[in-house]
Write an enzyme that holds these catalytic residues in place. Structure first.
Site, PDB file in Angstrom:
ATOM      1  N   GLU A  67      61.775  40.633 -44.108  1.00 35.27           N
ATOM      2  CA  GLU A  67      61.347  42.016 -43.937  1.00 35.27           C
ATOM      3  C   GLU A  67      61.475  42.779 -45.256  1.00 35.27           C
ATOM      4  O   GLU A  67      60.714  43.720 -45.514  1.00 35.27           O
ATOM      5  CB  GLU A  67      62.160  42.712 -42.835  1.00 35.27           C
ATOM      6  CG  GLU A  67      61.542  44.020 -42.362  1.00 35.27           C
ATOM      7  CD  GLU A  67      62.145  44.536 -41.071  1.00 35.27           C
ATOM      8  OE1 GLU A  67      61.555  44.294 -39.999  1.00 35.27           O
ATOM      9  OE2 GLU A  67      63.222  45.168 -41.136  1.00 35.27           O
ATOM     10  N   GLU A 103      60.913  49.727 -27.868  1.00 35.05           N
ATOM     11  CA  GLU A 103      61.716  48.784 -27.094  1.00 35.05           C
ATOM     12  C   GLU A 103      63.042  49.403 -26.678  1.00 35.05           C
ATOM     13  O   GLU A 103      63.468  49.297 -25.513  1.00 35.05           O
ATOM     14  CB  GLU A 103      61.986  47.511 -27.918  1.00 35.05           C
ATOM     15  CG  GLU A 103      60.745  46.705 -28.255  1.00 35.05           C
ATOM     16  CD  GLU A 103      60.123  47.098 -29.582  1.00 35.05           C
ATOM     17  OE1 GLU A 103      59.357  46.284 -30.128  1.00 35.05           O
ATOM     18  OE2 GLU A 103      60.400  48.213 -30.081  1.00 35.05           O
ATOM     19  N   LYS A 129      67.450  54.770 -34.985  1.00 34.28           N
ATOM     20  CA  LYS A 129      67.457  55.790 -36.032  1.00 34.28           C
ATOM     21  C   LYS A 129      66.611  56.995 -35.633  1.00 34.28           C
ATOM     22  O   LYS A 129      67.017  58.145 -35.751  1.00 34.28           O
ATOM     23  CB  LYS A 129      66.952  55.187 -37.336  1.00 34.28           C
ATOM     24  CG  LYS A 129      67.208  56.041 -38.566  1.00 34.28           C
ATOM     25  CD  LYS A 129      66.906  55.240 -39.822  1.00 34.28           C
ATOM     26  CE  LYS A 129      67.459  55.937 -41.050  1.00 34.28           C
ATOM     27  NZ  LYS A 129      67.321  55.122 -42.264  1.00 34.28           N
ATOM     28  N   GLY A 168      67.630  50.102 -41.869  1.00 32.85           N
ATOM     29  CA  GLY A 168      68.133  49.483 -40.643  1.00 32.85           C
ATOM     30  C   GLY A 168      68.789  48.136 -40.852  1.00 32.85           C
ATOM     31  O   GLY A 168      69.883  47.878 -40.342  1.00 32.85           O
ATOM     32  N   ARG A 169      68.146  47.251 -41.615  1.00 34.44           N
ATOM     33  CA  ARG A 169      68.701  45.903 -41.782  1.00 34.44           C
ATOM     34  C   ARG A 169      69.877  45.868 -42.752  1.00 34.44           C
ATOM     35  O   ARG A 169      70.480  44.812 -42.939  1.00 34.44           O
ATOM     36  CB  ARG A 169      67.591  44.949 -42.223  1.00 34.44           C
ATOM     37  CG  ARG A 169      66.878  45.319 -43.495  1.00 34.44           C
ATOM     38  CD  ARG A 169      65.619  44.477 -43.702  1.00 34.44           C
ATOM     39  NE  ARG A 169      64.840  44.907 -44.851  1.00 34.44           N
ATOM     40  CZ  ARG A 169      63.971  45.915 -44.843  1.00 34.44           C
ATOM     41  NH1 ARG A 169      63.795  46.619 -43.741  1.00 34.44           N
ATOM     42  NH2 ARG A 169      63.280  46.231 -45.925  1.00 34.44           N
ATOM     43  N   HIS A 175      70.068  16.754 -35.836  1.00 33.82           N
ATOM     44  CA  HIS A 175      69.313  15.946 -34.868  1.00 33.82           C
ATOM     45  C   HIS A 175      67.991  16.603 -34.505  1.00 33.82           C
ATOM     46  O   HIS A 175      67.384  16.270 -33.489  1.00 33.82           O
ATOM     47  CB  HIS A 175      70.162  15.722 -33.610  1.00 33.82           C
ATOM     48  CG  HIS A 175      71.417  14.946 -33.885  1.00 33.82           C
ATOM     49  ND1 HIS A 175      71.467  13.564 -33.831  1.00 33.82           N
ATOM     50  CD2 HIS A 175      72.657  15.344 -34.259  1.00 33.82           C
ATOM     51  CE1 HIS A 175      72.685  13.154 -34.136  1.00 33.82           C
ATOM     52  NE2 HIS A 175      73.430  14.214 -34.401  1.00 33.82           N
ATOM     53  N   LYS A 212      52.719  47.864 -33.925  1.00 35.03           N
ATOM     54  CA  LYS A 212      53.255  48.901 -33.030  1.00 35.03           C
ATOM     55  C   LYS A 212      52.151  49.868 -32.590  1.00 35.03           C
ATOM     56  O   LYS A 212      52.037  50.217 -31.414  1.00 35.03           O
ATOM     57  CB  LYS A 212      54.361  49.700 -33.735  1.00 35.03           C
ATOM     58  CG  LYS A 212      55.666  48.964 -33.936  1.00 35.03           C
ATOM     59  CD  LYS A 212      56.651  49.901 -34.612  1.00 35.03           C
ATOM     60  CE  LYS A 212      57.984  49.231 -34.868  1.00 35.03           C
ATOM     61  NZ  LYS A 212      58.930  50.156 -35.529  1.00 35.03           N
TER      62      LYS A 212
END
Length: 545
Positions: free
Chosen positions: A358, A216, A210, A272-273, A390, A511
């Site tokens: 978040e 990253e 954005k 964003g999410r 399992h 950050k």
């Protein structure tokens, strides 16, 4: 808008009184005394999905008390305010309008709502995605050397990665010939693994950020850019053939070398999410084709319509929200689980972890007060059945904590070799039954005093709640409907719990400190933070070669 501490409401008090009775109720008895319980506590959505919440420690009275709570806090006003473009993301001064991304028939947003600019922007963006997707699939847009694009690599993180990754994996049956890869982690081994699989000449990279400053993403994008330029003998013109951007920072994207025609806009009013229906979903579009992408949007939209239009007592996202708050705040069941019985859905638990924790992992209410008298987000874990049977199902059945679960599976499958789908679904149904009712035979022996030492370890007490989402077939449409359900569930929780669900300040501190430490590592200096961190940084500096 009313910003009310839910604990201070009269209906929260009524819920506490109701809980004092319900805390000892057994699901077995709820079904025993109401032969219509399954019918009363389940919904069929568009003849495609059944949502069954009958295996919960709730009654219709529980639901009605929560509905009264929603009315007491004027929940409907929040819905209206959202659709009017009100800046409900208060701390970032932004509207929250991801619903507009899939409102293709102008059900919510029309000229009368003065949303013509937003609608025009959404339509133009969709048209640009369609043209670009078709040009790639027809071979009209090629790499720098003229070779057809065969590989798509999405470079992003968080909301610019996980949603697209989840959808593409879930809809792999709809995949065309393009190979889709993702680079997210700043660990370069992630990047190297992808670059080792692709030929640069027929690979397109989507830089998805954005702000176009995400550490990253931009770090990885710069490494890949240099790799591409070196491949073409330092010819920087090659960038325009191999890179597109999804961002709202046009200046930085152009400075990176991306052709302005290959920049897809990210709207400021989409978090964003919540953004996979936007141009962030370009990799989805390329993977399954534009028509299927529209079907995905339509699935989202139809659940949107249901959420904003349906009576609260029959509203699926509202019911799911109520159930989560009921367990987290009254029973103190602070963990919940998403269990998917289809391997292609493996990223759904990870995606919903981000969406829930978040959004609602907050400790300050909308009035700026620290929250002390109730809980906000629960912890979410999950996995793919039958694999997780399992691993942690032992804990689900016999652990000292109770973990409410959502089970998701599809009815129709093309993969029923040797009745494998029937075997899978037998496990699916068996687990929800066993969690709810336990081992009835052994429990009867115990009630009569007929047990031996070993049997004590074999007892399943049951009364462990679950919801079931059974889908006729996982399609773009049904997947969109399910994800929209969880979006609105989380929004509803945020309103009830009096928190801001659409910011994420909790990711910022790490950050900022990492930027400081990065300089210390570069220049082998002390971080001057605390004795533990200083000691670790110094040890790293002495050992790194």
């Amino acid at each position: 808008m009313l910003n009310i501490n839910p604990v201070s409401t009269k209906n929260w008090m009524y819920l506490n009184e109701h809980f004092s009775y319900m805390k000892d109720v057994k699901m077995f008895d709820l079904f025993l005394h109401n032969k219509f319980r399954f019918k009363e506590l389940s919904f069929i959505f568009k003849d495609q999905i059944i949502f069954d919440y009958s295996k919960n420690i709730i009654t219709l009275h529980t639901i009605n008390l929560f509905v009264n709570l929603l009315k007491e806090i004027n929940f409907s006003n929040y819905l209206k305010f959202m659709l009017l473009g009100g800046k409900i993301n208060v701390t970032e001064n932004r509207s929250v309008l991801h619903v507009a991304l899939r409102d293709r028939n102008n059900f919510f947003f029309n000229e009368g709502n003065n949303f013509s600019k937003i609608k025009e922007d959404v339509e133009n963006n969709l048209k640009k995605m369609e043209l670009f997707t078709n040009s790639i699939l027809k071979g009209e847009l090629t790499g720098f050397s003229g070779k057809k694009i065969l590989n798509i690599v999405n470079i992003g993180i968080g909301g610019s990665d996980l949603g697209s990754r989840m959808v593409i994996n879930a809809l792999s049956d709809y995949k065309n010939y393009l190979n889709i890869y993702f680079i997210s982690n700043i660990d370069v081994s992630d990047l190297k693994n992808v670059l080792n699989k692709v030929n640069i000449e027929n690979t397109l990279f989507i830089v998805c950020s954005k702000t176009f400053t995400t550490l990253e993403t931009i770090s990885n994008a710069k490494i890949v850019r240099d790799f591409v330029i070196n491949f073409y003998d330092r010819n920087e013109s090659s960038i325009s053939n191999h890179f597109v951007a999804v961002t709202n920072n046009l200046r930085e994207a152009k400075k990176f070398g991306i052709n302005v025609n290959n920049i897809f806009f990210m709207f400021d009013w989409v978090g964003g999410r919540f953004s996979l229906c936007s141009s962030v979903g370009l990799s989805i579009c390329l993977s399954i084709g534009f028509d299927n992408f529209l079907q995905l949007l339509d699935g989202f939209h139809d659940m949107d319509v249901h959420f904003f239009s349906c009576d609260l007592s029959k509203n699926i996202p509202v019911i799911f929200s109520i159930i989560s708050i009921w367990y987290n705040n009254f029973f103190k069941f602070d963990v919940e689980s998403i269990l998917v019985y289809k391997n292609n859905l493996s990223y759904i638990p990870l995606y919903l972890q981000q969406l829930l924790m978040e959004s609602n992992g907050k400790n300050v209410d909308r009035n700026g007060n620290y929250i002390k008298d109730y809980f906000t987000s629960s912890v979410l874990l999950g996995g793919v059945g039958t694999d997780v049977q399992h691993s942690f199902f032992q804990f689900l059945h016999q652990g000292t904590k109770c973990i409410p679960c959502d089970f998701i599976a599809e009815i129709c499958s093309d993969n029923n070799i040797d009745n494998s789908h029937f075997k899978l679904m037998s496990n699916f149904f068996a687990q929800t039954h066993s969690l709810a009712f336990g081992d009835i035979k052994l429990k009867k022996h115990f009630s009569k005093g007929k047990y031996n030492f070993l049997n004590k370890f074999k007892v399943f007490k049951g009364n462990k709640p679950s919801n079931t989402i059974l889908v006729k077939k996982i399609t773009p449409y049904t997947l969109g409907s399910i994800i929209s359900l969880y979006e609105h569930k989380i929004f509803t929780q945020g309103i009830i719990l009096n928190i801001f669900s659409f910011d994420q300040w909790g990711v910022e501190l790490g950050k900022n400190i990492s930027s400081l430490i990065f300089q210390n590592l570069l220049h082998k200096k002390n971080s001057n933070l605390d004795k533990s961190t200083d000691g670790l940084v110094n040890y790293f500096n002495t050992k790194f070669k």
